[in-house]
Design an enzyme around this catalytic site. Structure first.
Site, PDB file in Angstrom:
ATOM      1  N   ALA A 142      51.477 -16.381  40.622  1.00  0.00           N
ATOM      2  CA  ALA A 142      51.126 -17.775  40.375  1.00  0.00           C
ATOM      3  C   ALA A 142      49.782 -18.087  41.008  1.00  0.00           C
ATOM      4  O   ALA A 142      49.571 -17.808  42.175  1.00  0.00           O
ATOM      5  CB  ALA A 142      52.190 -18.685  40.984  1.00  0.00           C
ATOM      6  N   ASP A 143      48.877 -18.683  40.236  1.00  0.00           N
ATOM      7  CA  ASP A 143      47.644 -19.150  40.870  1.00  0.00           C
ATOM      8  C   ASP A 143      47.870 -20.577  41.365  1.00  0.00           C
ATOM      9  O   ASP A 143      48.968 -21.115  41.261  1.00  0.00           O
ATOM     10  CB  ASP A 143      46.460 -19.041  39.903  1.00  0.00           C
TER      11      ASP A 143
END
Lengths: 137, 135
Positions: free
Chosen positions: B88-89
Site C-alpha cells: 500500500a502506498d
C-alpha cells in the site's frame, strides 16, 4: 454518520496561498481526499445513487483520479489541480450538477461510455468487436 | 520539545477557531468568510492506550485492507502486517482509513491517522474510538 458529513461541509471555497514545499502539497492532497471521502454519503443521498453504486466504488473512483496525477512533483501544479478538484467537489456537493453527470463521470468513469456496456454486442465475436472499432487490428 | 517523545505520547498542534465561532461570524458579517471547517480540538495531549483489540475488529480491518489492496483471499493479514509491506502506498493507507471510518462509523483525527503503521494499530485506534463514541 452525522459527524462525518458535518466534518466535510465546504461552505466557501477560496484559493489558498501556494504551498511552500512538496511535503505541504502532499499533505493538502490527503486532506482533500479525506474531505471528499467524508462527503461521499451526502453525495449519494443528494443524487440517489444507492442502487447504482456503493461508497467504496466512489472512493476508488476518487483515488484513481488522484493517482492519475501522482507523478507530478511541482507544488504549484499540485495546488492548481487541488483547486480544480475542490471546485468540482464543491459543485457536486452544492447540487449544481445532475445525476447523469455523476454517473457518467465517476460511476462509469474511464471504463467506457454507457452505451458500450449494453448487452447488444456481448455475444459477438472478438473479430467483429475489433472490426467495429478500427480498420487495423 | 517533542524530540524526546516516548512511544505513547502524541502532542497535538494547536488549531485555530473551533467550528461554532466560525458559523456565528458568518451570520454576523453577512459577507462570505473564507474558511475551511476545522474539527473541534480534543484534549490537548492524548495518551495512546496500547490495549489489545478484539480479534473480530482485527478481522474486519484485515477484510477492508484486503479488499482495498485487491489481495487474494489466501494472503495472511495479521495484526503485525505493515501496510507498506502489503503493497500500500500512502494514498492507499488513507483510503483504508476512510474505509474503516465508513465501516465502523467513526471519525479518525489526522494526528492519529498519521501514526497508523500496522493492522494492529488501526484495530486499537478503532476500538478506542468506538468505546468513546458509545460512552
Amino acid at each position: 454518520m452525522g459527524e462525518r458529513a458535518a466534518a466535510a461541509s465546504l461552505k466557501f471555497v477560496t484559493v489558498q496561498a501556494n504551498s511552500a514545499s512538496l511535503a505541504e502539497a502532499r499533505a493538502r492532497v490527503f486532506e482533500f481526499f479525506k474531505t471528499t471521502c467524508r462527503s461521499i454519503p451526502t453525495v449519494m443521498e443528494i443524487y440517489n445513487l444507492q442502487d447504482v453504486v456503493n461508497e467504496s466504488q466512489l472512493r476508488s473512483a476518487v483515488s484513481s483520479e488522484i493517482r492519475r496525477h501522482a507523478h507530478i512533483t511541482n507544488p504549484k501544479v499540485i495546488d492548481m489541480l487541488l483547486q480544480k478538484g475542490t471546485e468540482e467537489l464543491h459543485n457536486i456537493v452544492q447540487h449544481s450538477k445532475q445525476r447523469h453527470h455523476i454517473i457518467g463521470q465517476y460511476v462509469v468513469g474511464q471504463r467506457g461510455l454507457v452505451h458500450d456496456l449494453g448487452t447488444k454486442d456481448e455475444g459477438t465475436s472478438d473479430f467483429l468487436k475489433n472490426f467495429y472499432k478500427s480498420n487495423y487490428f | 520539545m517533542a524530540a524526546a517523545s516516548t512511544s505513547s505520547f502524541i502532542p497535538l498542534k494547536p488549531r485555530p477557531t473551533p467550528r461554532g465561532l466560525s458559523t456565528i461570524a458568518v451570520l454576523k458579517l453577512g459577507a462570505p468568510l473564507s474558511f475551511s471547517f476545522r474539527r473541534p480540538v480534543l484534549a490537548p495531549a492524548r495518551l495512546r492506550i496500547s490495549c489489545v483489540a478484539k480479534p473480530e475488529t482485527v478481522e474486519k480491518v484485515a477484510k477492508v485492507v484486503k479488499k482495498q489492496l485487491a489481495l487474494p483471499a489466501e494472503t495472511l493479514v495479521t495484526g503485525d502486517s505493515k501496510f507498506a509491506a502489503l503493497g500500500a502506498d500512502s494514498l492507499d493507507t488513507v483510503e483504508i482509513v476512510m474505509g474503516l471510518e465508513e465501516e465502523f462509523d467513526i471519525s479518525v483525527e489526522e494526528d492519529s491517522a498519521q501514526s497508523i503503521a500496522t493492522v494492529q494499530d488501526a484495530a486499537d485506534l478503532i476500538e478506542e474510538l468506538v468505546r468513546k463514541k458509545c460512552a
